[in-house]
Design a protein around this motif. Structure first.
Motif, mmCIF file in Angstrom:
data_model
loop_
_atom_site.group_PDB
_atom_site.id
_atom_site.type_symbol
_atom_site.label_atom_id
_atom_site.label_comp_id
_atom_site.label_asym_id
_atom_site.label_seq_id
_atom_site.Cartn_x
_atom_site.Cartn_y
_atom_site.Cartn_z
ATOM 1 N N GLN A 288 -2.374 3.696 12.304
ATOM 2 C CA GLN A 288 -1.961 2.823 11.204
ATOM 3 C C GLN A 288 -0.460 2.955 10.954
ATOM 4 O O GLN A 288 0.236 1.963 10.763
ATOM 5 N N HIS B 244 2.598 -0.025 11.251
ATOM 6 C CA HIS B 244 3.455 -0.330 10.109
ATOM 7 C C HIS B 244 4.895 0.139 10.309
ATOM 8 O O HIS B 244 5.809 -0.437 9.738
ATOM 9 N N GLY C 213 -6.419 -10.244 1.339
ATOM 10 C CA GLY C 213 -6.900 -9.308 0.324
ATOM 11 C C GLY C 213 -6.093 -9.395 -0.958
ATOM 12 O O GLY C 213 -6.642 -9.342 -2.060
ATOM 13 N N ILE C 214 -4.803 -9.568 -0.825
ATOM 14 C CA ILE C 214 -3.939 -9.689 -2.005
ATOM 15 C C ILE C 214 -4.235 -10.996 -2.739
ATOM 16 O O ILE C 214 -4.320 -11.013 -3.959
ATOM 17 N N THR D 82 5.779 -4.028 6.984
ATOM 18 C CA THR D 82 5.331 -5.123 6.123
ATOM 19 C C THR D 82 6.487 -5.711 5.337
ATOM 20 O O THR D 82 6.597 -6.936 5.221
ATOM 21 N N LEU E 76 -3.598 -7.618 11.101
ATOM 22 C CA LEU E 76 -3.574 -6.689 9.962
ATOM 23 C C LEU E 76 -2.815 -7.288 8.783
ATOM 24 O O LEU E 76 -3.227 -7.163 7.629
ATOM 25 N N PHE E 77 -1.689 -7.926 9.090
ATOM 26 C CA PHE E 77 -0.863 -8.546 8.056
ATOM 27 C C PHE E 77 -1.620 -9.686 7.373
ATOM 28 O O PHE E 77 -1.608 -9.807 6.142
ATOM 29 N N GLU F 9 2.636 1.404 3.309
ATOM 30 C CA GLU F 9 3.714 0.415 3.388
ATOM 31 C C GLU F 9 4.928 0.849 2.565
ATOM 32 O O GLU F 9 6.073 0.683 2.997
ATOM 33 N N THR G 84 0.847 -1.188 0.000
ATOM 34 C CA THR G 84 0.000 0.000 0.000
ATOM 35 C C THR G 84 0.886 1.243 0.000
ATOM 36 O O THR G 84 2.102 1.156 0.192
ATOM 37 N N GLN H 47 -4.902 -10.063 7.173
ATOM 38 C CA GLN H 47 -5.978 -9.468 6.375
ATOM 39 C C GLN H 47 -5.433 -8.959 5.053
ATOM 40 O O GLN H 47 -6.038 -9.142 4.007
ATOM 41 N N ARG H 48 -4.292 -8.327 5.116
ATOM 42 C CA ARG H 48 -3.667 -7.775 3.903
ATOM 43 C C ARG H 48 -3.305 -8.891 2.928
ATOM 44 O O ARG H 48 -3.549 -8.797 1.740
ATOM 45 N N LYS H 49 -2.714 -9.966 3.451
ATOM 46 C CA LYS H 49 -2.349 -11.105 2.603
ATOM 47 C C LYS H 49 -3.595 -11.743 1.991
ATOM 48 O O LYS H 49 -3.585 -12.102 0.810
#
Length: 182
Positions: A104, A108, A156-157, A113, A149-150, A9, A6, A152-154
């Protein structure tokens, strides 16, 4: 997962590169403050950032653990680097936005990340949380939230990659149908 960072990131990764820090940065707090011409003070009060006549100070609560001070430092550093205005005089919604952004940033900055991506985290969740907490010098609760959070991000990717793949396949099928119809 590279190529999918992001903006935040990427900003954190650039900050670490600018500061020439390649690993967990908690030991570098004073140097980071110095690089941005910020004075760090320890008082018996809530952590905060103060700006007076172009000079910045971050006040950290001296009774907090070193991990909590590191987390608060990152939160307040965001206000120094990205925010302007008197927090007490601004619109409530704008103040809430800045606090959300600082929170946020804190997650980070303390546990970047790009560093998590290079780590082999233990399979068991509790061990992964402990590993993050110990490696990045953050509290258990912080590490638990950062891991969530990590993850969720993975997720989403992965969804983005699968959806893009699905769309590309659907596009090829549609192109073939058009070719056969003409």
């Amino acid at each position: 997962m590279t190529g999918f960072l992001t903006h935040l990131e990427e900003d954190i990764k650039r900050l670490y590169a600018q500061l020439q820090i390649s690993g967990p940065a908690y030991r570098e707090m004073q140097r980071i403050a110095s690089e941005f011409r910020v004075w760090v003070h320890y008082e018996e009060t809530g952590s905060m950032m103060i700006q007076h006549q172009g000079l910045y100070s971050i006040i950290l609560n001296r009774s907090l653990s070193p991990e909590e001070q590191w987390q608060d430092f990152a939160h307040e550093l965001c206000h120094v680097l990205k925010h302007t205005g008197n927090h007490f005089k601004m619109n409530k919604l704008f103040r809430e936005l800045q606090e959300f952004q600082a929170k946020q940033f804190m997650y980070h900055f303390c546990v970047p990340t790009f560093m998590l991506l290079k780590m082999k985290l233990p399979t068991l969740r509790q061990q992964a949380i402990l590993h993050i907490a110990q490696t990045f010098h953050v509290t258990w609760a912080f590490a638990e939230k950062r891991l969530a959070l990590f993850e969720q991000r993975k997720a989403g990717i992965r969804f983005q990659q699968e959806f893009t793949s699905y769309l590309m396949k659907a596009e090829k099928v549609a192109e073939k149908e058009v070719v056969y119809q003409t």
